[in-house]
Design a protein around this motif. Structure first.
Motif, PDB file in Angstrom:
ATOM      1  N   MET A   1       0.843  -1.177   0.000  1.00  0.00           N
ATOM      2  CA  MET A   1       0.000   0.000   0.000  1.00  0.00           C
ATOM      3  C   MET A   1       0.887   1.239   0.000  1.00  0.00           C
ATOM      4  O   MET A   1       1.914   1.291   0.656  1.00  0.00           O
ATOM      5  CB  MET A   1      -0.907  -0.018   1.225  1.00  0.00           C
ATOM      6  CG  MET A   1      -1.816   1.162   1.316  1.00  0.00           C
ATOM      7  SD  MET A   1      -2.927   0.954   2.719  1.00  0.00           S
ATOM      8  CE  MET A   1      -4.045   2.229   2.372  1.00  0.00           C
ATOM      9  N   ALA A   2       0.443   2.254  -0.747  1.00  0.00           N
ATOM     10  CA  ALA A   2       1.195   3.505  -0.832  1.00  0.00           C
ATOM     11  C   ALA A   2       1.182   4.212   0.525  1.00  0.00           C
ATOM     12  O   ALA A   2       0.262   4.026   1.325  1.00  0.00           O
ATOM     13  CB  ALA A   2       0.596   4.413  -1.889  1.00  0.00           C
ATOM     14  N   ASP A   3       2.211   5.007   0.731  1.00  0.00           N
ATOM     15  CA  ASP A   3       2.252   5.800   1.961  1.00  0.00           C
ATOM     16  C   ASP A   3       1.105   6.806   1.935  1.00  0.00           C
ATOM     17  O   ASP A   3       0.919   7.529   0.956  1.00  0.00           O
ATOM     18  CB  ASP A   3       3.575   6.554   2.073  1.00  0.00           C
ATOM     19  CG  ASP A   3       4.739   5.619   2.362  1.00  0.00           C
ATOM     20  OD1 ASP A   3       4.491   4.529   2.924  1.00  0.00           O
ATOM     21  OD2 ASP A   3       5.881   5.970   2.023  1.00  0.00           O
ATOM     22  N   VAL A   4       0.349   6.838   2.984  1.00  0.00           N
ATOM     23  CA  VAL A   4      -0.762   7.781   3.099  1.00  0.00           C
ATOM     24  C   VAL A   4      -0.257   8.979   3.875  1.00  0.00           C
ATOM     25  O   VAL A   4      -0.165   8.941   5.104  1.00  0.00           O
ATOM     26  CB  VAL A   4      -1.977   7.133   3.800  1.00  0.00           C
ATOM     27  CG1 VAL A   4      -3.102   8.137   3.932  1.00  0.00           C
ATOM     28  CG2 VAL A   4      -2.425   5.896   3.061  1.00  0.00           C
ATOM     29  N   THR A   5       0.082  10.023   3.130  1.00  0.00           N
ATOM     30  CA  THR A   5       0.576  11.238   3.748  1.00  0.00           C
ATOM     31  C   THR A   5      -0.539  12.280   3.755  1.00  0.00           C
ATOM     32  O   THR A   5      -1.445  12.236   2.919  1.00  0.00           O
ATOM     33  CB  THR A   5       1.784  11.799   2.980  1.00  0.00           C
ATOM     34  OG1 THR A   5       1.343  12.187   1.669  1.00  0.00           O
ATOM     35  CG2 THR A   5       2.893  10.756   2.866  1.00  0.00           C
ATOM     36  N   PRO A   6      -0.473  13.216   4.677  1.00  0.00           N
ATOM     37  CA  PRO A   6      -1.479  14.289   4.677  1.00  0.00           C
ATOM     38  C   PRO A   6      -1.504  15.041   3.338  1.00  0.00           C
ATOM     39  O   PRO A   6      -2.577  15.431   2.870  1.00  0.00           O
ATOM     40  CB  PRO A   6      -1.043  15.198   5.831  1.00  0.00           C
ATOM     41  CG  PRO A   6      -0.278  14.293   6.746  1.00  0.00           C
ATOM     42  CD  PRO A   6       0.416  13.310   5.837  1.00  0.00           C
ATOM     43  N   GLN A   7      -0.340  15.211   2.714  1.00  0.00           N
ATOM     44  CA  GLN A   7      -0.284  15.921   1.435  1.00  0.00           C
ATOM     45  C   GLN A   7      -1.031  15.139   0.354  1.00  0.00           C
ATOM     46  O   GLN A   7      -1.795  15.710  -0.421  1.00  0.00           O
ATOM     47  CB  GLN A   7       1.164  16.137   1.008  1.00  0.00           C
ATOM     48  CG  GLN A   7       1.279  16.880  -0.311  1.00  0.00           C
ATOM     49  CD  GLN A   7       2.714  17.047  -0.763  1.00  0.00           C
ATOM     50  OE1 GLN A   7       3.641  16.574  -0.109  1.00  0.00           O
ATOM     51  NE2 GLN A   7       2.894  17.713  -1.880  1.00  0.00           N
ATOM     52  N   LEU A   8      -0.844  13.832   0.313  1.00  0.00           N
ATOM     53  CA  LEU A   8      -1.534  12.996  -0.673  1.00  0.00           C
ATOM     54  C   LEU A   8      -3.043  13.024  -0.448  1.00  0.00           C
ATOM     55  O   LEU A   8      -3.824  13.154  -1.395  1.00  0.00           O
ATOM     56  CB  LEU A   8      -1.013  11.557  -0.610  1.00  0.00           C
ATOM     57  CG  LEU A   8      -1.610  10.561  -1.595  1.00  0.00           C
ATOM     58  CD1 LEU A   8      -1.400  11.021  -3.032  1.00  0.00           C
ATOM     59  CD2 LEU A   8      -1.004   9.187  -1.376  1.00  0.00           C
ATOM     60  N   ARG A  13      -8.389  14.993  -1.975  1.00  0.00           N
ATOM     61  CA  ARG A  13      -9.582  15.744  -1.574  1.00  0.00           C
ATOM     62  C   ARG A  13      -9.802  16.942  -2.496  1.00  0.00           C
ATOM     63  O   ARG A  13     -10.929  17.229  -2.899  1.00  0.00           O
ATOM     64  CB  ARG A  13      -9.460  16.199  -0.126  1.00  0.00           C
ATOM     65  CG  ARG A  13     -10.739  16.823   0.411  1.00  0.00           C
ATOM     66  CD  ARG A  13     -10.667  17.110   1.891  1.00  0.00           C
ATOM     67  NE  ARG A  13     -10.269  15.977   2.699  1.00  0.00           N
ATOM     68  CZ  ARG A  13     -11.071  14.976   3.061  1.00  0.00           C
ATOM     69  NH1 ARG A  13     -12.313  14.971   2.667  1.00  0.00           N
ATOM     70  NH2 ARG A  13     -10.632  13.988   3.814  1.00  0.00           N
ATOM     71  N   SER A  14      -8.736  17.615  -2.879  1.00  0.00           N
ATOM     72  CA  SER A  14      -8.846  18.752  -3.786  1.00  0.00           C
ATOM     73  C   SER A  14      -9.378  18.305  -5.154  1.00  0.00           C
ATOM     74  O   SER A  14     -10.244  18.970  -5.741  1.00  0.00           O
ATOM     75  CB  SER A  14      -7.478  19.424  -3.938  1.00  0.00           C
ATOM     76  OG  SER A  14      -7.539  20.467  -4.863  1.00  0.00           O
ATOM     77  N   LEU A  15      -8.859  17.190  -5.658  1.00  0.00           N
ATOM     78  CA  LEU A  15      -9.370  16.645  -6.935  1.00  0.00           C
ATOM     79  C   LEU A  15     -10.843  16.289  -6.821  1.00  0.00           C
ATOM     80  O   LEU A  15     -11.634  16.575  -7.716  1.00  0.00           O
ATOM     81  CB  LEU A  15      -8.571  15.413  -7.347  1.00  0.00           C
ATOM     82  CG  LEU A  15      -7.245  15.653  -8.032  1.00  0.00           C
ATOM     83  CD1 LEU A  15      -6.496  14.337  -8.189  1.00  0.00           C
ATOM     84  CD2 LEU A  15      -7.450  16.322  -9.383  1.00  0.00           C
ATOM     85  N   ALA A  16     -11.219  15.650  -5.738  1.00  0.00           N
ATOM     86  CA  ALA A  16     -12.617  15.264  -5.533  1.00  0.00           C
ATOM     87  C   ALA A  16     -13.511  16.506  -5.468  1.00  0.00           C
ATOM     88  O   ALA A  16     -14.602  16.520  -6.051  1.00  0.00           O
ATOM     89  CB  ALA A  16     -12.761  14.430  -4.267  1.00  0.00           C
TER      90      ALA A  16
END
Length: 110
Positions: A1-8, A13-16
């Motif tokens: 699983m990819a690292d879930v960073t606040p930036q990601l 969320r911005s794309l959504a």
């Protein structure tokens, strides 16, 4: 699983947030048909009546919803308006959607 960073998460969320109004605008068969038809061209309400089979009032209703979603613009031409997609990237999106036509559920596989 990819690292879930606040930036990601923030980027997702911005794309959504940006895509949700667009997808809501397309969430109607009639509006999607109008968008597909307008790819690379402009049409009047009368043209769109012929394409959709809807009355003028319903075409105008759907065009207003598409305008509210930022998908369509209009330009006065004489005594009528011509409608087109608001951004050339939407023309490409409509072409991509037109090329993606999944098989119908009730159709036998070919």
């Amino acid at each position: 699983m990819a690292d879930v960073t606040p930036q990601l998460v923030d980027e997702c969320r911005s794309l959504a947030d940006r895509w949700a109004p667009v997808l809501r605008g397309l969430a109607s068969t009639e509006r999607l048909l109008i968008v597909l038809w307008l790819a690379g061209t402009a049409s009047t309400v009368r043209d769109l009546e012929k394409v959709t089979g809807l009355r003028q009032s319903m075409v105008s209703y759907h065009l207003r919803a598409l305008r509210d979603a930022g998908l369509v613009t209009s330009t006065a031409v004489g005594r009528t308006n011509e409608y087109r997609l608001a951004d050339p990237e939407l023309d490409e999106l409509a072409r991509l959607l037109g090329n993606f036509c999944p098989p119908r559920q009730d159709s036998p596989p070919t």
